[in-house]
Design a protein around this motif. Structure first.
Motif, PDB file in Angstrom:
ATOM      1  N   ARG A 136       0.812  -1.219   0.000  1.00 20.86           N
ATOM      2  CA  ARG A 136       0.000   0.000   0.000  1.00 20.86           C
ATOM      3  C   ARG A 136       0.842   1.264   0.000  1.00 20.86           C
ATOM      4  O   ARG A 136       0.298   2.361  -0.107  1.00 20.86           O
ATOM      5  N   GLY A 137       2.148   1.102   0.132  1.00 21.79           N
ATOM      6  CA  GLY A 137       2.995   2.291   0.225  1.00 21.79           C
ATOM      7  C   GLY A 137       2.665   3.102   1.448  1.00 21.79           C
ATOM      8  O   GLY A 137       2.612   4.335   1.411  1.00 21.79           O
ATOM      9  N   SER A 138       2.441   2.407   2.573  1.00 21.31           N
ATOM     10  CA  SER A 138       2.002   3.070   3.804  1.00 21.31           C
ATOM     11  C   SER A 138       3.051   4.054   4.322  1.00 21.31           C
ATOM     12  O   SER A 138       4.257   3.825   4.194  1.00 21.31           O
ATOM     13  N   ASP A 139       2.555   5.131   4.929  1.00 25.04           N
ATOM     14  CA  ASP A 139       3.467   6.083   5.568  1.00 25.04           C
ATOM     15  C   ASP A 139       3.819   5.555   6.958  1.00 25.04           C
ATOM     16  O   ASP A 139       3.228   4.574   7.440  1.00 25.04           O
ATOM     17  N   PRO A 140       4.792   6.175   7.645  1.00 20.66           N
ATOM     18  CA  PRO A 140       5.222   5.677   8.961  1.00 20.66           C
ATOM     19  C   PRO A 140       4.087   5.597   9.980  1.00 20.66           C
ATOM     20  O   PRO A 140       4.029   4.651  10.761  1.00 20.66           O
ATOM     21  N   GLU A 141       3.160   6.572   9.967  1.00 22.16           N
ATOM     22  CA  GLU A 141       2.078   6.588  10.942  1.00 22.16           C
ATOM     23  C   GLU A 141       1.150   5.391  10.737  1.00 22.16           C
ATOM     24  O   GLU A 141       0.751   4.722  11.701  1.00 22.16           O
ATOM     25  N   GLU A 142       0.799   5.098   9.483  1.00 22.49           N
ATOM     26  CA  GLU A 142      -0.095   3.985   9.208  1.00 22.49           C
ATOM     27  C   GLU A 142       0.570   2.655   9.542  1.00 22.49           C
ATOM     28  O   GLU A 142      -0.049   1.753  10.100  1.00 22.49           O
ATOM     29  N   THR A 143       1.863   2.531   9.213  1.00 21.18           N
ATOM     30  CA  THR A 143       2.589   1.303   9.513  1.00 21.18           C
ATOM     31  C   THR A 143       2.661   1.083  11.020  1.00 21.18           C
ATOM     32  O   THR A 143       2.475  -0.042  11.505  1.00 21.18           O
ATOM     33  N   THR A 144       2.909   2.137  11.766  1.00 19.34           N
ATOM     34  CA  THR A 144       2.960   2.035  13.229  1.00 19.34           C
ATOM     35  C   THR A 144       1.608   1.607  13.783  1.00 19.34           C
ATOM     36  O   THR A 144       1.524   0.767  14.686  1.00 19.34           O
ATOM     37  N   LEU A 145       0.529   2.170  13.249  1.00 16.00           N
ATOM     38  CA  LEU A 145      -0.811   1.818  13.696  1.00 16.00           C
ATOM     39  C   LEU A 145      -1.101   0.345  13.428  1.00 16.00           C
ATOM     40  O   LEU A 145      -1.600  -0.370  14.306  1.00 16.00           O
ATOM     41  N   MET A 146      -0.797  -0.120  12.220  1.00 17.15           N
ATOM     42  CA  MET A 146      -1.029  -1.525  11.888  1.00 17.15           C
ATOM     43  C   MET A 146      -0.259  -2.438  12.834  1.00 17.15           C
ATOM     44  O   MET A 146      -0.775  -3.450  13.319  1.00 17.15           O
ATOM     45  N   HIS A 147       1.002  -2.086  13.073  1.00 16.83           N
ATOM     46  CA  HIS A 147       1.827  -2.908  13.950  1.00 16.83           C
ATOM     47  C   HIS A 147       1.248  -2.955  15.362  1.00 16.83           C
ATOM     48  O   HIS A 147       1.162  -4.030  15.989  1.00 16.83           O
ATOM     49  N   ARG A 148       0.812  -1.809  15.862  1.00 15.23           N
ATOM     50  CA  ARG A 148       0.270  -1.755  17.219  1.00 15.23           C
ATOM     51  C   ARG A 148      -1.012  -2.576  17.333  1.00 15.23           C
ATOM     52  O   ARG A 148      -1.201  -3.323  18.304  1.00 15.23           O
ATOM     53  N   LEU A 149      -1.887  -2.472  16.353  1.00 14.19           N
ATOM     54  CA  LEU A 149      -3.161  -3.168  16.421  1.00 14.19           C
ATOM     55  C   LEU A 149      -3.019  -4.676  16.263  1.00 14.19           C
ATOM     56  O   LEU A 149      -3.774  -5.449  16.853  1.00 14.19           O
ATOM     57  N   THR A 150      -2.063  -5.119  15.452  1.00 20.78           N
ATOM     58  CA  THR A 150      -1.879  -6.563  15.277  1.00 20.78           C
ATOM     59  C   THR A 150      -1.140  -7.188  16.458  1.00 20.78           C
ATOM     60  O   THR A 150      -1.176  -8.407  16.630  1.00 20.78           O
ATOM     61  N   ARG A 151      -0.464  -6.366  17.274  1.00 22.06           N
ATOM     62  CA  ARG A 151       0.246  -6.897  18.435  1.00 22.06           C
ATOM     63  C   ARG A 151      -0.681  -7.137  19.621  1.00 22.06           C
ATOM     64  O   ARG A 151      -0.278  -7.741  20.611  1.00 22.06           O
ATOM     65  N   LEU A 152      -1.923  -6.684  19.528  1.00 18.95           N
ATOM     66  CA  LEU A 152      -2.860  -6.914  20.619  1.00 18.95           C
ATOM     67  C   LEU A 152      -3.018  -8.412  20.846  1.00 18.95           C
ATOM     68  O   LEU A 152      -3.122  -9.197  19.905  1.00 18.95           O
ATOM     69  N   SER A 153      -3.055  -8.821  22.106  1.00 17.74           N
ATOM     70  CA  SER A 153      -3.255 -10.230  22.417  1.00 17.74           C
ATOM     71  C   SER A 153      -4.701 -10.617  22.118  1.00 17.74           C
ATOM     72  O   SER A 153      -5.572  -9.760  21.912  1.00 17.74           O
ATOM     73  N   GLY A 154      -4.971 -11.933  22.115  1.00 17.06           N
ATOM     74  CA  GLY A 154      -6.331 -12.388  21.884  1.00 17.06           C
ATOM     75  C   GLY A 154      -7.282 -11.829  22.915  1.00 17.06           C
ATOM     76  O   GLY A 154      -8.412 -11.433  22.598  1.00 17.06           O
ATOM     77  N   GLU A 155      -6.841 -11.756  24.181  1.00 16.51           N
ATOM     78  CA  GLU A 155      -7.672 -11.207  25.251  1.00 16.51           C
ATOM     79  C   GLU A 155      -7.929  -9.718  25.024  1.00 16.51           C
ATOM     80  O   GLU A 155      -9.052  -9.231  25.226  1.00 16.51           O
ATOM     81  N   GLU A 156      -6.905  -8.992  24.578  1.00 18.50           N
ATOM     82  CA  GLU A 156      -7.068  -7.563  24.316  1.00 18.50           C
ATOM     83  C   GLU A 156      -8.020  -7.329  23.153  1.00 18.50           C
ATOM     84  O   GLU A 156      -8.826  -6.387  23.184  1.00 18.50           O
TER      85      GLU A 156
ATOM     86  N   ARG B   1     -22.265  -9.533  18.288  1.00 21.44           N
ATOM     87  CA  ARG B   1     -21.271 -10.222  19.109  1.00 21.44           C
ATOM     88  C   ARG B   1     -20.962 -11.612  18.543  1.00 21.44           C
ATOM     89  O   ARG B   1     -19.808 -12.063  18.547  1.00 21.44           O
ATOM     90  N   ALA B   2     -21.990 -12.308  18.058  1.00 19.81           N
ATOM     91  CA  ALA B   2     -21.790 -13.663  17.524  1.00 19.81           C
ATOM     92  C   ALA B   2     -20.909 -13.656  16.284  1.00 19.81           C
ATOM     93  O   ALA B   2     -20.210 -14.642  16.003  1.00 19.81           O
ATOM     94  N   ALA B   3     -20.942 -12.559  15.538  1.00 22.48           N
ATOM     95  CA  ALA B   3     -20.146 -12.461  14.311  1.00 22.48           C
ATOM     96  C   ALA B   3     -18.939 -11.553  14.510  1.00 22.48           C
ATOM     97  O   ALA B   3     -18.455 -10.933  13.565  1.00 22.48           O
ATOM     98  N   ALA B   4     -18.433 -11.495  15.735  1.00 25.40           N
ATOM     99  CA  ALA B   4     -17.306 -10.609  16.029  1.00 25.40           C
ATOM    100  C   ALA B   4     -16.074 -11.024  15.231  1.00 25.40           C
ATOM    101  O   ALA B   4     -15.800 -12.208  15.070  1.00 25.40           O
ATOM    102  N   PRO B   5     -15.315 -10.060  14.728  1.00 25.64           N
ATOM    103  CA  PRO B   5     -14.091 -10.385  13.987  1.00 25.64           C
ATOM    104  C   PRO B   5     -13.028 -10.962  14.909  1.00 25.64           C
ATOM    105  O   PRO B   5     -12.873 -10.526  16.048  1.00 25.64           O
ATOM    106  N   ASP B   6     -12.308 -11.967  14.435  1.00 19.69           N
ATOM    107  CA  ASP B   6     -11.264 -12.613  15.226  1.00 19.69           C
ATOM    108  C   ASP B   6     -10.056 -12.848  14.329  1.00 19.69           C
ATOM    109  O   ASP B   6     -10.065 -13.757  13.508  1.00 19.69           O
ATOM    110  N   LEU B   7      -9.026 -12.021  14.480  1.00 21.12           N
ATOM    111  CA  LEU B   7      -7.845 -12.110  13.633  1.00 21.12           C
ATOM    112  C   LEU B   7      -7.168 -13.462  13.832  1.00 21.12           C
ATOM    113  O   LEU B   7      -6.865 -13.846  14.963  1.00 21.12           O
ATOM    114  N   PRO B   8      -6.924 -14.232  12.762  1.00 21.59           N
ATOM    115  CA  PRO B   8      -6.302 -15.563  12.908  1.00 21.59           C
ATOM    116  C   PRO B   8      -4.842 -15.475  13.314  1.00 21.59           C
ATOM    117  O   PRO B   8      -4.239 -14.400  13.306  1.00 21.59           O
TER     118      PRO B   8
END
Length: 316
Positions: A110-130, A157-164
Motif C-alpha cells: 500500500r505504500g504506507s506512511d510511517p504513521e499507518e505502519t505504526t498503527l497496523m503494527h500496534r493493532l496486530t500486536r494486541l493479544s487475543g484477550e485484548e 457479538r456472535a459475528a465478532a471479527p477474530d484475527l487468525p
C-alpha cells in the motif's frame, strides 16, 4: 573408545564442535564439570560428559536457556517438560513473526506512511484477550443503552471479527479498518439502527410499502447491474434507475423527480447503510469466511445510482 576413555578439552572440542573457551566456561560454571584432571592439571572428561555436552549443545541451538539446561542435566526437570514449554513459547514467537510479516507486506503493497505502519503494527500486536476486550467494549458502547435491542447486540457479538494466528495481508488491512470503524461514534449509531432491522427481521418501511413484487424486481435489476460491472454513477446506470424510479413513483403516487429520487435514496440508506455493509464485508475477510455473491447487498449500488444519475442529474 570405551566408556572409561578420558578426553582432553581439545579432543572434546573437536568431538562436540564447541570452542575450547566455551567448554571452559561450562566447566567453571559447573554445568559440565571435568571428570578428573591429569597429573599436569589438565581437565579430562569421560564419555558421560561428552553426552551431556552434546545434549547441552542441542538444547542451546533450540533456544533453551543455560539455567534450564542445567536443571535438565541435573535431572531436576525432564526433557519432555522443557521441550513442551519451549515449543509453546516458539508458537508465540512464530505468531508474532507471522503478524510482523503480514504488516510489512501490507505496508509495502500500500505504500504506507510511517504513521499507518505504526498503527497496523500496534493493532496486530494486541493479544487475543485484548482483541476480545476491544470487541466487548465496542458492542457495549453500541448497544449498551437501555432502549437498545438485545437481539441486535447478540447478532453483532456472535459475528465478532477474530484475527487468525497467521493472517494474510488482506486480513491485517481489514482488521485495521475495522478497528477504526468501531471507534467512530457516527458509525456505531448507523450499525445500531441497521442491526436492529436485521436481528428482528423488520422490513424497512419503503420495502414494506413498495410490496414484495416490486422489491424482488428492484433487487434483480440492481444485482444484474452489479454483476455486469455497471458504474452506479455512469451513463449505463441511468436507464436502470429511471425505470425503477418511475415504478416506485407509481406505487407511492409521487412525481418521479429529483426530490423523489433523494427520498428513495434516503429510505434505502436508512436500512442498508454503506458503512455498515462495509463493516460486515470486513468481518467476513478477517474471519476468513467465504463471501457468498448472492448475499452481497445491492442496496448500496442503488443508493449511489439514485443520487448520482438519471434525469436532472449532473455527474461530478
Amino acid at each position: 573408545m570405551d566408556a572409561t576413555t578420558l578426553y582432553s578439552i581439545g579432543e572434546l572440542s573437536r568431538r562436540t564442535g564447541l570452542p575450547v573457551r566455551t567448554l571452559r566456561f561450562y566447566s567453571d560454571s559447573g554445568v559440565v564439570a571435568p571428570t578428573t584432571r591429569s597429573p599436569a592439571g589438565y581437565r579430562l572428561y569421560d564419555h558421560d560428559a561428552l553426552l551431556r555436552l552434546e545434549l547441552l549443545r542441542t538444547l542451546r541451538e533450540l533456544g533453551v536457556d543455560l539455567a534450564t539446561i542445567r536443571r535438565v542435566l541435573d535431572r531436576e526437570l525432564s526433557l519432555a517438560e522443557v521441550a513442551a514449554a519451549h515449543a509453546d513459547a516458539l508458537d508465540v514467537q512464530i505468531q508474532v513473526l507471522q503478524l510482523r510479516r503480514s504488516v510489512l507486506r501490507v505496508a509495502a503493497g500500500r505504500g504506507s506512511d510511517p504513521e499507518e505502519t505504526t498503527l497496523m503494527h500496534r493493532l496486530t500486536r494486541l493479544s487475543g484477550e485484548e482483541r476480545r476486550r476491544l470487541i466487548d467494549d465496542f458492542v457495549e458502547g453500541t448497544f449498551g443503552a437501555a432502549d437498545a435491542d438485545p437481539a441486535a447486540a447478540a447478532m453483532v457479538r456472535a459475528a465478532a471479527p477474530d484475527l487468525p494466528r497467521d493472517p494474510s495481508g488482506e486480513q491485517v488491512a481489514a482488521w485495521v479498518e475495522l478497528v477504526e470503524l468501531m471507534g467512530d461514534e457516527d458509525f456505531r449509531a448507523r450499525l445500531r439502527r441497521t442491526a436492529t432491522y436485521r436481528a428482528t427481521g423488520r422490513i424497512p418501511d419503503i420495502e414494506r410499502e413498495a410490496g414484495e413484487e416490486l422489491m424482488e424486481f428492484t433487487r434483480q435489476k440492481a444485482a444484474e447491474a452489479v454483476k455486469s460491472g455497471i458504474d452506479p454513477l455512469g451513463d449505463r446506470a441511468a436507464p436502470v434507475v429511471d425505470d425503477l424510479v418511475h415504478r416506485f413513483a407509481e406505487v407511492f403516487a409521487r412525481t418521479p423527480d429529483t426530490e423523489f429520487r433523494d427520498w428513495m435514496a434516503q429510505k434505502f440508506e436508512e436500512a442498508h447503510d454503506p458503512r455498515v455493509e462495509r463493516y460486515w464485508r470486513l468481518v467476513w475477510i478477517v474471519n476468513g469466511w467465504q463471501v457468498v455473491p448472492d448475499l452481497v447487498p445491492v442496496d448500496p449500488w442503488l443508493v449511489r445510482a439514485l443520487r448520482g444519475t438519471g434525469t436532472g442529474r449532473v455527474d461530478k
